[in-house]
Scaffold this active site. Structure first.
Site, PDB file in Angstrom:
ATOM      1  N   SER A  96       0.830  -1.192   0.000  1.00  0.00           N
ATOM      2  CA  SER A  96       0.000   0.000   0.000  1.00  0.00           C
ATOM      3  C   SER A  96       0.878   1.261   0.000  1.00  0.00           C
ATOM      4  O   SER A  96       1.672   1.454  -0.922  1.00  0.00           O
ATOM      5  CB  SER A  96      -0.963  -0.047   1.188  1.00  0.00           C
ATOM      6  OG  SER A  96      -1.989   0.909   1.064  1.00  0.00           O
TER       7      SER A  96
ATOM      8  N   ASP B  40      -9.833  -3.808  -5.901  1.00  0.00           N
ATOM      9  CA  ASP B  40      -9.327  -3.102  -4.724  1.00  0.00           C
ATOM     10  C   ASP B  40     -10.301  -1.991  -4.332  1.00  0.00           C
ATOM     11  O   ASP B  40     -10.529  -1.060  -5.107  1.00  0.00           O
ATOM     12  CB  ASP B  40      -7.952  -2.508  -5.023  1.00  0.00           C
ATOM     13  CG  ASP B  40      -7.233  -1.983  -3.791  1.00  0.00           C
ATOM     14  OD1 ASP B  40      -7.890  -1.310  -2.967  1.00  0.00           O
ATOM     15  OD2 ASP B  40      -6.028  -2.240  -3.651  1.00  0.00           O
TER      16      ASP B  40
ATOM     17  N   HIS C 174      -7.860  -5.052  -0.981  1.00  0.00           N
ATOM     18  CA  HIS C 174      -6.683  -4.228  -0.712  1.00  0.00           C
ATOM     19  C   HIS C 174      -5.805  -4.941   0.311  1.00  0.00           C
ATOM     20  O   HIS C 174      -6.209  -5.130   1.467  1.00  0.00           O
ATOM     21  CB  HIS C 174      -7.103  -2.859  -0.181  1.00  0.00           C
ATOM     22  CG  HIS C 174      -5.963  -1.899  -0.048  1.00  0.00           C
ATOM     23  ND1 HIS C 174      -5.396  -1.262  -1.131  1.00  0.00           N
ATOM     24  CD2 HIS C 174      -5.258  -1.482   1.040  1.00  0.00           C
ATOM     25  CE1 HIS C 174      -4.411  -0.485  -0.733  1.00  0.00           C
ATOM     26  NE2 HIS C 174      -4.299  -0.607   0.581  1.00  0.00           N
TER      27      HIS C 174
END
Length: 329
Positions: A140, A267, A295
């Site tokens: 991320s 996502d 995610h």
């Protein structure tokens, strides 16, 4: 080389959806780790970052791991990589970005999505003490940091290979997605803002006037927080300027190390296209976009015995790169 997954991603039964994958993964990943040593890296500006490391034997690969927004070395996705590295006889170093190790950092500033300076210093230290190849994986926000580092360093990049998992390649688009939605998106947004604001209140006690406290408290979106806190604290004019400068997507063509870009098309925190189309034009990039996974999710196996596909594929990607190195030399 272009990497093909060693097996397709098949979501665990019962958690096929994007939110189910995202939330279940955050709850179900085990957090046990190999024996670690905590090290403090003093920084040139008087601040510090804390590292959690273990070494492999001489000549073994060493993996540097970068966590996501408001994560730490204790995040389940980080510990999954640490266990995988230890299982292979490799070493590993998990970086805790400033303010993320459980102790407030010393300065008013903290960390952000494009802040590569601290990671470059840590990688230089690791490179100086290990004799095997150095690898890196980011998740991320940490994946965007890693890609920016690779873009900035190009042919001089300190790693042999890298993996970027669920990166927000377009930060403005990511914030639009997070900020516009209700339901689970509201939950994600509030979760991030709760810890970010808590740290910010503590900052204002130590550094009165560092930013507009009333505007910070009034912020109800990630953009609003970044516009009054993250951007100004780190030398940007505001959120728009920060997102333009920090987003890795427009510069992926500058990467000159084998790098896996792994994301899910569903996502929930990212707008489509999740991975920029231009990534396919760089021969150093292996793009893997799955239909499902959420995610930083990618939970396979069974609910009572989950397996974590993305972390496993990142490590298998590294194994493939390392196996092909002698032929290329």
């Amino acid at each position: 080389m272009k990497f093909q997954p060693t097996e397709p991603f098949v979501p665990a039964p019962g958690i096929r959806g994007a939110h189910a994958q995202t939330i279940y993964a955050s709850l179900a990943r085990p957090t046990r780790v190999p024996p670690l040593r905590r090290e403090r890296r003093e920084l040139p500006d008087g601040d510090f970052v804390d590292l959690d490391s273990f070494d492999g034997p001489p000549g073994a690969p060493h993996v540097v791991v970068l966590h996501g927004l408001e994560g730490s070395s204790q995040a389940g996705y980080v510990t999954e990589v640490l266990r995988g590295a230890a299982k292979r006889g490799w070493g590993a170093t998990a970086i805790n970005f400033r303010s993320c190790s459980g102790e407030p950092n010393r300065l008013a500033r903290a960390y952000h999505s494009g802040d590569t300076h601290d990671t470059r210093l840590v990688m230089a230290d690791v490179r100086a003490r290990v004799t095997g190849p150095m690898l890196a994986v980011g998740f991320s926000l940490g994946a965007n940091v890693l890609c920016r580092l690779l873009e900035e360093t190009g042919d001089a990049a300190p790693v042999t290979a890298a993996a970027s998992i669920s990166a927000p390649y377009d930060l403005a688009a990511c914030c639009r997605k997070l900020d516009a939605g209700g339901g689970f998106l509201w939950l994600y947004r509030m979760r991030f803002l709760r810890t970010l604001k808590s740290k910010s209140r503590e900052k204002l006690v130590r550094f009165p006037g560092a930013f507009d406290g009333k505007a910070m408290e009034a912020a109800r979106t990630i953009f609003g927080f970044d516009d009054v806190v993250t951007g100004p604290l780190h030398g940007f004019e505001g959120a728009d300027h920060y997102y333009r400068e920090a987003s890795s997507g427009p510069r992926l063509g500058d990467i000159r190390r084998p790098t896996l870009l792994l994301s899910a098309a569903d996502d929930p925190m990212l707008e489509s296209p999740v991975i920029p189309a231009a990534a396919h034009d760089n021969p150093f990039l292996s793009v893997v976009l799955t239909e499902h996974g959420g995610h930083v999710g990618f939970v396979a196996g069974r609910l009572h015995r989950p397996s974590f596909w993305a972390e496993d594929q990142a490590l298998r990607f590294f194994e493939q790169v390392l196996a092909e190195r002698p032929a290329a030399m």
